[in-house]
Design a protein around this motif. Structure first.
Motif, PDB file in Angstrom:
ATOM      1  N   LYS A  26      -9.173   3.818  11.690  1.00  0.00           N
ATOM      2  CA  LYS A  26      -8.745   2.419  11.862  1.00  0.00           C
ATOM      3  C   LYS A  26      -8.893   1.226  10.733  1.00  0.00           C
ATOM      4  O   LYS A  26     -10.184   1.569  10.196  1.00  0.00           O
ATOM      5  CB  LYS A  26      -9.751   2.160  13.084  1.00  0.00           C
ATOM      6  CG  LYS A  26      -9.071   0.493  13.533  1.00  0.00           C
ATOM      7  CD  LYS A  26      -9.965   0.013  14.645  1.00  0.00           C
ATOM      8  CE  LYS A  26     -11.246  -0.671  14.344  1.00  0.00           C
ATOM      9  NZ  LYS A  26     -10.893  -1.822  13.478  1.00  0.00           N
ATOM     10  N   ARG A  27      -7.721   1.192  10.059  1.00  0.00           N
ATOM     11  CA  ARG A  27      -8.005   0.132   9.023  1.00  0.00           C
ATOM     12  C   ARG A  27      -8.858  -0.755   9.231  1.00  0.00           C
ATOM     13  O   ARG A  27      -8.958  -1.634  10.320  1.00  0.00           O
ATOM     14  CB  ARG A  27      -6.626  -0.377   8.604  1.00  0.00           C
ATOM     15  CG  ARG A  27      -5.625   0.662   8.180  1.00  0.00           C
ATOM     16  CD  ARG A  27      -4.466   0.213   7.388  1.00  0.00           C
ATOM     17  NE  ARG A  27      -4.640  -0.919   6.564  1.00  0.00           N
ATOM     18  CZ  ARG A  27      -4.942  -0.820   4.987  1.00  0.00           C
ATOM     19  NH1 ARG A  27      -4.749   0.525   4.893  1.00  0.00           N
ATOM     20  NH2 ARG A  27      -5.267  -1.561   4.443  1.00  0.00           N
ATOM     21  N   ILE A  28      -9.760  -1.090   7.934  1.00  0.00           N
ATOM     22  CA  ILE A  28     -10.868  -2.168   7.968  1.00  0.00           C
ATOM     23  C   ILE A  28     -10.308  -3.633   8.476  1.00  0.00           C
ATOM     24  O   ILE A  28      -9.084  -3.918   8.140  1.00  0.00           O
ATOM     25  CB  ILE A  28     -11.503  -2.107   6.815  1.00  0.00           C
ATOM     26  CG1 ILE A  28     -12.844  -2.702   6.862  1.00  0.00           C
ATOM     27  CG2 ILE A  28     -10.711  -2.754   5.878  1.00  0.00           C
ATOM     28  CD1 ILE A  28     -13.901  -2.487   5.866  1.00  0.00           C
ATOM     29  N   ARG A  29     -10.969  -4.066   9.695  1.00  0.00           N
ATOM     30  CA  ARG A  29     -10.850  -5.365  10.169  1.00  0.00           C
ATOM     31  C   ARG A  29      -9.321  -5.429  10.661  1.00  0.00           C
ATOM     32  O   ARG A  29      -8.826  -6.596  10.619  1.00  0.00           O
ATOM     33  CB  ARG A  29     -11.062  -6.541   8.995  1.00  0.00           C
ATOM     34  CG  ARG A  29     -12.432  -6.701   8.610  1.00  0.00           C
ATOM     35  CD  ARG A  29     -12.675  -7.633   7.521  1.00  0.00           C
ATOM     36  NE  ARG A  29     -11.983  -7.449   6.190  1.00  0.00           N
ATOM     37  CZ  ARG A  29     -12.743  -6.727   5.292  1.00  0.00           C
ATOM     38  NH1 ARG A  29     -13.797  -6.139   5.503  1.00  0.00           N
ATOM     39  NH2 ARG A  29     -12.099  -6.640   4.242  1.00  0.00           N
ATOM     40  N   THR A  30      -8.576  -4.452  11.097  1.00  0.00           N
ATOM     41  CA  THR A  30      -7.556  -4.718  11.743  1.00  0.00           C
ATOM     42  C   THR A  30      -7.518  -3.914  12.919  1.00  0.00           C
ATOM     43  O   THR A  30      -8.421  -2.935  13.343  1.00  0.00           O
ATOM     44  CB  THR A  30      -6.496  -3.972  11.038  1.00  0.00           C
ATOM     45  OG1 THR A  30      -6.232  -2.597  10.947  1.00  0.00           O
ATOM     46  CG2 THR A  30      -6.435  -4.621   9.398  1.00  0.00           C
ATOM     47  N   HIS A  31      -6.344  -3.964  13.804  1.00  0.00           N
ATOM     48  CA  HIS A  31      -6.278  -2.892  14.922  1.00  0.00           C
ATOM     49  C   HIS A  31      -5.489  -1.711  14.900  1.00  0.00           C
ATOM     50  O   HIS A  31      -4.719  -1.283  15.846  1.00  0.00           O
ATOM     51  CB  HIS A  31      -5.794  -3.974  16.268  1.00  0.00           C
ATOM     52  CG  HIS A  31      -6.741  -5.093  16.594  1.00  0.00           C
ATOM     53  ND1 HIS A  31      -8.001  -4.785  17.223  1.00  0.00           N
ATOM     54  CD2 HIS A  31      -6.743  -6.214  16.347  1.00  0.00           C
ATOM     55  CE1 HIS A  31      -8.617  -5.701  17.251  1.00  0.00           C
ATOM     56  NE2 HIS A  31      -7.819  -6.815  16.994  1.00  0.00           N
ATOM     57  N   ARG A 114     -18.056   5.231   3.861  1.00  0.00           N
ATOM     58  CA  ARG A 114     -18.540   4.166   2.877  1.00  0.00           C
ATOM     59  C   ARG A 114     -18.668   4.796   1.485  1.00  0.00           C
ATOM     60  O   ARG A 114     -19.872   4.610   0.809  1.00  0.00           O
ATOM     61  CB  ARG A 114     -19.881   3.499   3.296  1.00  0.00           C
ATOM     62  CG  ARG A 114     -19.852   2.729   4.596  1.00  0.00           C
ATOM     63  CD  ARG A 114     -19.084   1.349   4.432  1.00  0.00           C
ATOM     64  NE  ARG A 114     -19.051   0.651   5.516  1.00  0.00           N
ATOM     65  CZ  ARG A 114     -18.148   0.434   6.592  1.00  0.00           C
ATOM     66  NH1 ARG A 114     -17.204   1.305   6.598  1.00  0.00           N
ATOM     67  NH2 ARG A 114     -18.187  -0.309   7.638  1.00  0.00           N
ATOM     68  N   HIS A 118     -15.200   0.123  -1.561  1.00  0.00           N
ATOM     69  CA  HIS A 118     -14.016  -0.540  -1.132  1.00  0.00           C
ATOM     70  C   HIS A 118     -13.532   0.289  -0.003  1.00  0.00           C
ATOM     71  O   HIS A 118     -12.397   0.807  -0.059  1.00  0.00           O
ATOM     72  CB  HIS A 118     -12.930  -0.675  -2.091  1.00  0.00           C
ATOM     73  CG  HIS A 118     -13.319  -1.618  -3.363  1.00  0.00           C
ATOM     74  ND1 HIS A 118     -13.602  -2.947  -3.461  1.00  0.00           N
ATOM     75  CD2 HIS A 118     -13.645  -1.082  -4.476  1.00  0.00           C
ATOM     76  CE1 HIS A 118     -13.929  -3.767  -4.624  1.00  0.00           C
ATOM     77  NE2 HIS A 118     -14.042  -2.362  -5.335  1.00  0.00           N
ATOM     78  N   GLU A 120     -11.694   1.874   3.244  1.00  0.00           N
ATOM     79  CA  GLU A 120     -10.390   1.587   3.974  1.00  0.00           C
ATOM     80  C   GLU A 120     -10.315   1.595   5.373  1.00  0.00           C
ATOM     81  O   GLU A 120      -9.510   0.761   5.836  1.00  0.00           O
ATOM     82  CB  GLU A 120      -9.376   2.809   3.296  1.00  0.00           C
ATOM     83  CG  GLU A 120      -9.003   2.675   2.035  1.00  0.00           C
ATOM     84  CD  GLU A 120      -7.816   1.674   1.678  1.00  0.00           C
ATOM     85  OE1 GLU A 120      -7.470   0.993   2.491  1.00  0.00           O
ATOM     86  OE2 GLU A 120      -8.147   1.428   0.271  1.00  0.00           O
ATOM     87  N   ASP A 122     -12.997   1.298   9.173  1.00  0.00           N
ATOM     88  CA  ASP A 122     -14.485   0.709   9.778  1.00  0.00           C
ATOM     89  C   ASP A 122     -14.663   1.816  10.767  1.00  0.00           C
ATOM     90  O   ASP A 122     -15.420   1.472  11.532  1.00  0.00           O
ATOM     91  CB  ASP A 122     -14.479  -0.617   9.835  1.00  0.00           C
ATOM     92  CG  ASP A 122     -13.159  -1.157  10.692  1.00  0.00           C
ATOM     93  OD1 ASP A 122     -12.513  -0.225  11.390  1.00  0.00           O
ATOM     94  OD2 ASP A 122     -13.027  -2.411  10.867  1.00  0.00           O
TER      95      ASP A 122
END
Length: 234
Positions: A26-31, A114, A118, A120, A122
């Protein structure tokens, strides 16, 4: 680094576990969800770029995987103008990608979102090979379908996974249909037997189940994690 048509060279990675399920991040801070991918730096060949991105995005090294196959040629997608920086519009069109199919050969607790400063992704999970593309950003869906289709013949598999007719596979890719929509009763029995096949270290009974840093996981309800009760045999 763009080619003369405005496409940036890039690699994509389809990572399999020992049940022929794919890593789905899942792309970080997206759905939105996607496979690991990244650009090819100047002086790199596609394989070198793939191993670098594999470590940067999921924390794995070359000894953790086996390369099963790669696409024969570049697969291209165009990026809509609204996703392109203003100063790049007019000469940048999108990505051209070589896709690699990898087999994880060690425990999946080695996955690390992690590995760099940076990240990609989360969250991550293992997903059926024919992933539902409705959770992928729209302009990448065509390339995903082409890569999955071209590389599917190299996947270590039970026959049931890929015996569906092409039009059914396309529906599954686009609509996220469950395996039961593609299988008859006898094939479903085969699927159960295959799912009880080789397991990664992290999925063996009697061993603690731990998530990598920053990761989530949706367990298979038919599998026991971190308990000492024996797993049922098919």
């Amino acid at each position: 680094m763009l080619d003369r048509d405005g496409f940036r060279p890039n690699v994509g990675i389809i990572l399999l576990n020992q049940r022929s399920q794919v890593f789905w991040g899942k792309r970080i801070r997206t759905h939105s969800w996607q496979f690991p991918q990244g650009g090819i730096d100047r002086g790199e060949n596609p394989e070198q770029a793939m191993f670098r991105e594999l470590h940067e995005e999921v924390g794995l090294h070359p000894q953790h995987v086996q390369v099963l196959a790669r696409t024969r040629d570049w697969l291209r997608y165009e990026v809509p103008d609204r996703f392109i920086r203003r100063d790049a519009r007019g000469h940048y069109k999108g990505q051209k990608q070589i896709w690699f199919l990898l087999q994880l050969v060690g425990p999946d607790w080695g996955l690390n979102l992690r590995a760099t400063n940076h990240p990609e992704f989360d969250a991550w999970r293992w997903n059926d090979y024919w992933v539902p593309l409705d959770v992928v950003v729209e302009f990448k869906r065509g390339v995903y379908e082409m890569a999955l289709t071209e590389l599917s013949r190299f996947v270590p598999r039970c026959e049931f996974r890929f015996d569906a007719r092409p039009e059914q596979r396309t529906r599954y890719l686009r609509g996220g249909l469950h395996q039961r929509d593609l299988l008859g009763n006898s094939q479903a029995a085969e699927s159960s037997a295959c799912a009880s096949g080789p397991l990664s270290f992290a999925m063996r009974p009697g061993m603690p189940f731990e998530l990598p840093p920053g990761a989530t996981f949706d367990p298979d309800p038919q599998t026991s994690f971190g308990v000492e009760t024996p797993m049922k045999k098919p």
